[in-house]
Design a protein around this motif. Sequence first.
Motif, PDB file in Angstrom:
ATOM      1  N   GLU A   1       0.812  -1.220   0.000  1.00 22.26           N
ATOM      2  CA  GLU A   1       0.000   0.000   0.000  1.00 22.26           C
ATOM      3  C   GLU A   1       0.846   1.271   0.000  1.00 22.26           C
ATOM      4  O   GLU A   1       0.622   2.166  -0.810  1.00 22.26           O
TER       5      GLU A   1
ATOM      6  N   PHE B   1       2.373   1.712  -3.422  1.00 26.02           N
ATOM      7  CA  PHE B   1       1.429   2.260  -4.403  1.00 26.02           C
ATOM      8  C   PHE B   1       1.267   3.773  -4.207  1.00 26.02           C
ATOM      9  O   PHE B   1       1.192   4.530  -5.182  1.00 26.02           O
TER      10      PHE B   1
ATOM     11  N   LYS C   1      -0.023  -1.054 -12.701  1.00 24.44           N
ATOM     12  CA  LYS C   1      -1.020  -2.062 -13.069  1.00 24.44           C
ATOM     13  C   LYS C   1      -0.472  -3.474 -12.914  1.00 24.44           C
ATOM     14  O   LYS C   1      -1.179  -4.386 -12.463  1.00 24.44           O
TER      15      LYS C   1
ATOM     16  N   GLU D   1      -0.213  -4.256  -9.195  1.00 26.10           N
ATOM     17  CA  GLU D   1      -1.567  -4.414  -8.659  1.00 26.10           C
ATOM     18  C   GLU D   1      -2.135  -5.780  -9.024  1.00 26.10           C
ATOM     19  O   GLU D   1      -2.753  -6.453  -8.192  1.00 26.10           O
TER      20      GLU D   1
ATOM     21  N   ARG E   1      -0.455  -8.340  -6.905  1.00 24.13           N
ATOM     22  CA  ARG E   1      -0.939  -8.262  -5.533  1.00 24.13           C
ATOM     23  C   ARG E   1      -2.283  -8.958  -5.372  1.00 24.13           C
ATOM     24  O   ARG E   1      -2.547  -9.620  -4.371  1.00 24.13           O
ATOM     25  N   ASN E   2      -3.144  -8.828  -6.353  1.00 28.42           N
ATOM     26  CA  ASN E   2      -4.487  -9.408  -6.258  1.00 28.42           C
ATOM     27  C   ASN E   2      -4.451 -10.926  -6.122  1.00 28.42           C
ATOM     28  O   ASN E   2      -5.399 -11.528  -5.593  1.00 28.42           O
TER      29      ASN E   2
END
Length: 476
Positions: free
Chosen positions: A155, A158, A210, A213, A216-217
């Motif tokens: 976090e 980002f 992107k 992310e 990370r998902n």
Amino acid sequence: MRTESDSLGQINVPKDVYYGAHTQRALNNFPISKETTHPEIIRAFLEIKQAAAQTNATSGNLDRAVAKHIVDATKILLSQPIDLTMFPISDVQGGAGTSTNMNVNEVVANTALEQVGRARGEYGYVNPNDHVNMGQSTNDTYPSAGKIALIRLLEPLFSELTLLVDALGNKADEFSTTYKMGRTQLQDAVPMTLGNTFHAWLKPLRRDFKRIEAARNELYTLNLGGSAIGSGINVSYHYQVHIVPNLASITGLPLEQAHDLFDATSNLDSYVALSGSLKNLAVNLSKMSNDLRLLSSGPRSGLHEINLPSKQAGSSIMPGKVNPVIPEVVNQVAFEMIGFDTTVTAASEAGQLELNAFEPIIFKSLITGIEHLQQAMNTLRINAIDGITVNKHRLSQDIDLSVSFATAMAPIIGYKEAAKIAKESLRTGKSLREIAEKKNRFTESELAHIFKVEDIVINARTPEHGLVLHAPKTTV
């Protein structure tokens, strides 16, 4: 000292510590690094122990009083900064993370015992294995704790990445009409704007966001309830159904249960994907830093197109020298992350059959890389990008002396003839315009267009932003 015992026999443990026999053996066996297991992994482990106690109590497998003591102990430990004297094991360890799992089990058990007025090590009442670790195995708890730690640590990365992209965008706007020479292979190419340069830097960073992310998902899926090798041995069905939702409630994260608890590799491909995405970010940051060092080189004998903020004296012997220390430190963090990616890839590949024993080095590499990249972007933005100024005189001088305008001549007189004019300019030292005027090959309007940089370079902050050359609609 107090004496504890495990399956290997008895071992002395300092009297006042909260850990026990397994942790002491790990301290003896793994004197590798002065860095201990990251506090975020410990925090996630404590949350897992809390969720496990609650779930085992509702399933009827764990005495509710014992479960309450465990939950209370985890809440006490989570209510304050992680005390690393309680969790002293090296972040590089053998055993696939079992020592860290047992370290947490022992600290929770002894904290619970202390809260009910019992002595540390009195495990007949609250036991690290039988009670705190009920329904669990290092196979499912360690990767789950590591994933939760990675999710949280991403976090701030980002946030810093977004701030850096915004800072580059602001500079792109500021320099949108600041004209300069573009270069290919360090040789003069064609005119552009300094704004183009900053856009060229920020766009890959948007793509990096992107990619990271997406990686990370993949971390939100946990195999808790799988126990040893994903077999679910000694785990109730109630536990398998409820442990991840209960943990999600405690952590506030949208965690999901893995459909296949036999996924003994613990989604190692997700670690490789994340590591690769972080490496891409590192490469793009390093390339930008290389450019910053080149563009600011000098101040007399280099390109000297931009000025980086002066942050510290650059030499112990050369007075007045100032070095590009901020881009240099970003370069080094990038080199480090490239190495971490190699480590994660090798460690992931080295797993055998139903377990990968090398997750400790995987998490150490990913976590260190994330934290260092975050700080590198922070200092790059604050101590370099935000304070960049431009040397407009130098940029104008380079454009005036450039033979790159021959590129705009090519659509009119052809590539070969334009090359002859460019070579003559370089050979004689005369300006390209002076030679072009003597050739009588161009009309006045054509010459005005060829040498008007504003007409050659078209700038706009759009997804298709770039350099566009327009030939005049005339015939010779």
